[in-house]
Scaffold this active site. Structure first.
Site, short mmCIF file in Angstrom:
data_model
loop_
_atom_site.label_atom_id
_atom_site.label_comp_id
_atom_site.label_asym_id
_atom_site.label_seq_id
_atom_site.Cartn_x
_atom_site.Cartn_y
_atom_site.Cartn_z
N ASP A 415 0.92 -1.20 -0.01
CA ASP A 415 -0.03 -0.12 -0.21
C ASP A 415 0.91 1.26 -0.01
OD1 ASP A 415 -2.68 1.25 0.34
OD2 ASP A 415 -1.82 2.09 2.16
N GLU A 468 0.84 -0.56 -4.95
CA GLU A 468 -0.24 0.59 -5.16
C GLU A 468 0.65 1.60 -5.48
OE1 GLU A 468 -2.77 3.67 -4.00
OE2 GLU A 468 -1.95 2.67 -2.24
#
Length: 735
Positions: A415, A468
Site C-alpha cells: 500500500d 499500489e
C-alpha cells in the site's frame, strides 16, 4: 585479595545493586541469579512484595534467603557448591499465596552474536524467530524467551499476567551494543498476555506492545499474547505448482475482500465471520465465481476498525477480531485447496501514533524520523518509517517474509508506495527535506523497496509483489537489475481514474472524453499492470460502482455490464472489490455486510452471472491474458470513433495465434451493421454479449455470430458487419 580490593569490589557491587533497584541496570543477570564471588556461591533474587523466599536445590533441603534490601532483594550463600542448576525459588507472599519457579536469571541468552550482527545489518531473513516472544526449551526447562529492540531505554522489563504486571520482577538485559534486550522466563506458556515496560532516558515509564508479537488481544485491548503455532499446512502441491508459475503470462482475476464486512451473521448480533467460517463460505463463493485470487485488506492487527487495517499496530500479528493466527492459516490453506491464491494487503509506508504501539517506542523516534518534516504523515496523521535505519528495514523485511513464509500467502499488495518514494508527498513547499542531491526522491525508501523485492522473490518462488503506486514513476514493476523497483505488478491507477471518469458521464458527453478510453494503451506495456476497481472507489462520497453509472436503472446496469466486459477484455490483470459483482447500491460500510439480499432481484442476479461468465471465458481464453505485458497481445481495430462512443480491439495469444475481438458501444443508441475489420475470413462466433437476456439485457445481438465479408476495413482485407446493442460490449472469437 587485599582488603582494599575487597572493599572496592564490594562498593562496586553496591552501586550495581543501587542501579538494579532503580530499574536502570542493563545487565540484571550480572547481579541476580547464582554467582561465584571469590570462593562463595551467592544466589540473589529480586521479588518485590514477597515475605519470604526459599532456595530449592535438587536433593537439598530448602534454604531460606535473607532479605538484603527492603525493596525485595533476597540473598543466600551456598557453601561447598560451585553449581546448583537447575534450582528454583519458592516465593511466599503476605496473603498466604506462594509460587515455585525456576530462576529466569540462571539462563544463557537466547540470541548470539551472529543474530545480533544480522539484525543490525538488515540481513536476518527470520528476525521474527529471534525477537518477540517464543515458546522454547532452555536446558530442559520450558518457558518463553522475550527479546525487544529499544536501544535508547534506561531499563526494560517484561510485564504480564505471569508477574502481576509488575515491572520489577522480570527486568531484561541488553546484549552488547545491539540495543536488544532479552530474558527467558521459565514456566510461561502460550496464551500469556504481556507488554514491555520501558524506562526512558528522561525517567518516564512506557507500556508498549511487542513489535514482533505474533498475536494480540482483540481491540480495544492492546496486550501482546505469547503464541505457538500448531498448524500443519496441506498445500505442498499448490506451493510446488506456484513456484513454477509465470504469473505475467497467466490469468489473474482478483476478488478484493474486507473480512469484517463481506458477510455477517445477523442471527448472532450481526457479528463478522471468523477466519474458519470464511474459509468455507468465501472459498466456495470465490470458486463458484471463477476468480483466481482473493486479496484480503490488511489482516494485520490494527487499533481502529475505521482504518480498515491500513494503520497497522501488529506487523506480525493477524487481527484477533476473527480468530487466532492458526485460524488464518487454515483459511489460506483452504483457499489453496480450492485452487485460489491469497494476496494480503501490507502497509510498510506508515503506522499509527497510538501510545501502546511503535511510535516513540523507547522514548525516542526509533522506528520513525524525529523531524516531523520526514517522520509525520500530514495526510493520515501517522508516523513514517525511517528507511535509513538498518533495523527498521530489517523489521519490515522480516514482516513481509513472515506473511509469505509462515502463512503461505501468495503475494503482498504493498500500500501507498508513492508516499514512500517521494519526500514531498502530501506536503507543501518548505514542509519537506530534500535528499542529499537536492531532489524529492526518498533514496532510503527506494533502496529498501529494491532489496525487499529481491529478498522476497529469492526466498518465495512464485509469489507476487504488487505496488499500489499512483504516479508516473518509471520501472515500478521492472527488475532491480534493469533499474526498476523490483515489483511484479503495479496497480494501473491512471486506467482506473480515466475509465471511471468516462463511464460516469452521461453518454451525450462521452464523445468529448473518448481519450479516457484510449490513452492508457499508450503506456499499457511500460509496467506489468493490474486493473483495479478497489474499495477506495466506493467510499467517502464516491458512490457505489453501480450508483456511479448514468441513466435510469436499466441503463445503469447496462453501463456496469459494459464496464466489466471492457475491463476483462483489455490488457492487464483484473481486480474488483466485493459487492460490485452483485450491484451494491450503497457505498461500502466496513461495519455492515454486503447487501446479499439484492440477489432476490433478477437484475442483480444477472449481473453476478455476467461476472461469473467473464471469469470463466477469461480463464479459458489465453488471448485475454497470455500477452498482457506485450504489445503483440493487443491491436486496436477502431480507436477513433468518438462520435459513436465505440471502440474495437483484438487480443492475441502469441503462442497459439488464438484471437478474441472486443467491440464496445458506449452510447445509448443501437448501432446496426457496424463494420469492424478482421484478420481472416470465416465465421466469427459471438462468445459474450453483455446485452444478452441472461445478463438482464434486451437480447439484441448477432444470433450467435457473423460471417466475414471480403470488404477491406481497418487495414484488414475482410470485415464483419455487426449489430451493436446500446451500452454493451460483445466478444467474438476469430476463426
Amino acid at each position: 585479595m587485599k582488603a582494599e580490593q575487597i572493599g572496592s569490589s564490594a562498593t562496586h557491587r553496591e552501586r550495581e545493586v543501587e542501579r538494579l533497584l532503580a530499574f536502570e541496570h542493563h545487565d540484571p543477570h550480572s547481579i541476580l541469579g547464582a554467582h561465584l564471588e571469590g570462593n562463595r556461591l551467592v544466589v540473589r533474587a529480586f521479588r518485590p512484595g514477597a515475605s519470604r523466599v526459599d532456595l530449592i536445590v535438587p536433593g537439598d533441603a530448602p534454604r531460606p534467603m535473607r532479605i538484603r534490601d527492603a525493596a525485595g532483594l533476597f540473598e543466600v550463600i551456598v557453601e561447598g557448591r560451585v553449581s546448583i542448576f537447575p534450582y528454583q525459588f519458592e516465593i511466599h507472599y503476605p496473603d498466604g499465596n506462594s509460587i515455585t519457579t525456576y530462576d529466569p536469571y540462571s539462563f544463557m541468552p537466547t540470541l548470539g552474536d551472529l543474530d545480533l550482527h544480522l539484525w543490525g545489518e538488515q540481513k536476518d531473513d527470520r528476525a521474527y524467530d529471534k525477537l518477540g516472544s517464543h515458546v522454547r526449551e532452555m536446558s530442559g526447562i520450558r518457558g518463553v524467551s522475550f527479546a525487544v529492540w529499544a536501544p535508547n531505554a534506561r531499563g526494560v522489563s517484561v510485564v504480564g499476567d505471569f508477574n502481576r504486571w509488575d515491572g520489577r520482577v522480570h527486568m531484561m538485559r541488553t546484549l552488547g551494543s545491539s540495543g536488544v534486550w532479552e530474558i527467558f522466563i521459565p514456566g510461561v506458556g502460550p496464551g500469556a498476555n504481556y507488554k514491555y515496560e520501558i524506562r526512558t532516558r528522561d525517567g518516564n515509564l512506557l507500556l508498549k506492545s511487542d513489535p514482533f508479537a505474533q498475536r494480540m488481544e482483540v481491540p480495544p485491548a492492546t496486550a501482546s499474547i505469547v503464541c505457538e503455532s500448531k498448524y500443519g499446512f496441506h498445500d505442498a502441491d499448490w506451493l510446488a505448482e506456484r513456484a513454477h508459475r509465470e504469473w505475467i503470462k497467466s490469468p489473474i482475476s482478483i476478488y478484493e475482500v474486507h473480512l469484517g464486512s463481506w458477510r455477517r451473521v445477523p442471527e448472532d448480533g450481526s457479528r463478522p465471520l471468523t477466519y474458519r467460517e470464511m474459509a468455507s463460505m468465501l472459498g466456495d463463493y470465490v470458486t463458484s465465481m471463477g476468480f483466481t485470487h482473493v486479496q484480503l485488506m490488511p489482516v494485520m492487527e490494527h487499533p481502529f476498525s475505521g482504518s480498515w487495517g491500513y494503520q497497522v499496530s501488529g506487523y506480525f500479528a493477524p487481527t484477533s477480531r476473527y480468530g487466532s493466527p492458526d485460524d488464518l492459516r487454515y483459511l489460506i490453506d483452504e483457499m489453496h485447496r480450492r485452487g485460489i491464491g491469497v494476496i494480503l494487503d501490507w502497509v510498510p509506508a506508515h503506522f499509527p501514533k497510538d501510545e501502546f504501539s511503535l511510535g516513540r517506542f523507547d522514548g525516542t523516534a526509533l522506528f520513525e524520523h524525529a523531524d516531523p518534516r520526514q517522520g509525520d504523515h500530514p495526510e493520515w496523521g501517522t508516523y513514517i518509517f525511517n528507511y535509513g535505519r538498518a533495523e527498521v528495514r530489517n523489521f519490515l523485511t522480516a514482516s513481509a517474509l513472515y506473511w509469505l513464509g509462515e502463512f503461505h500467502a501468495d503475494g503482498l499488495r504493498v500500500d501507498a508506495v508513492a508516499s514512500m518514494i517521494y519526500l514531498d508527498y502530501a506536503r507543501r513547499e518548505g514542509e519537506w527535506i530534500p535528499n542529499a542531491f537536492g531532489g524529492r526522491e526518498n533514496l532510503d525508501a527506494i533502496s529498501f523497496l529494491k532489496k525487499l523485492n529481491q529478498d522476497v522473490y529469492r526466498l518465495n518462488p512464485g509469489i507476487m509483489m504488487i505496488a499500489e503506486e499512483s504516479t508516473a514513476w518509471t520501472g515500478v514493476s521492472r527488475p532491480v537489475f534493469m533499474g526498476g523497483l523490483g515489483f511484479g505488478f503495479k496497480w494501473d491507477m491512471g486506467w482506473m481514474h480515466d475509465t471511471l471518469e468516462y463511464f460516469t458521464l452521461d453518454p451525450i458527453y462521452r464523445r468529448y472524453h473518448h481519450r479516457d478510453l484510449t490513452f492508457g494503451l499508450l503506456y499499457a506495456w511500460s509496467e506489468n499492470f493490474v486493473l483495479p476497481l478497489s474499495h477506495d472507489e466506493v467510499v467517502h462520497g464516491k458512490r457505489a460502482m453501480l450508483a456511479k453509472m448514468p441513466g435510469d436503472r436499466l441503463q445503469q446496469f447496462a453501463n456496469q455490464r459494459a464496464l466489466f466486459a471492457y475491463m476483462w477484455a483489455r490488457s492487464g490483470k483484473k481486480m474488483i472489490f466485493m459487492g460490485q459483482e452483485v450491484g451494491q447500491w450503497r457505498e461500502w460500510d466496513h461495519d455492515s455486510s454486503i447487501d446479499w439480499n439484492l440477489l432476490e432481484y433478477p437484475d442483480h442476479r444477472e449481473l453476478q452471472v455476467l461476472v461469473r461468465d467473464l471469469n470463466r471465458i477469461y480463464r479459458d481464453e489465453p488471448a485475454l491474458w497470455e500477452a498482457d505485458t506485450d504489445p503483440a497481445g493487443f491491436r486496436w481495430l477502431e480507436a477513433d470513433d468518438a462520435d459513436s462512443n465505440t471502440i474495437a480491439f483484438m487480443r492475441v495469444a502469441p503462442s497459439t495465434g488464438r484471437r478474441i475481438i472486443c467491440v464496445g458501444n458506449f452510447s445509448p443508441v443501437m448501432r446496426s451493421r457496424y463494420r469492424v475489420g478482421v484478420p481472416v475470413p470465416g465465421y466469427y462466433r459471438e462468445i459474450l454479449n453483455t446485452d444478452a437476456a441472461a445478463y438482464g439485457g434486451t437480447n439484441v445481438g448477432n444470433k450467435g455470430g457473423v460471417e466475414a465479408a471480403a470488404i477491406p476495413w481497418h487495414g484488414f482485407p475482410h470485415s464483419i458487419a455487426i449489430d451493436m446493442p446500446p451500452l454493451a460490449v460483445i466478444w467474438f472469437s476469430v476463426p
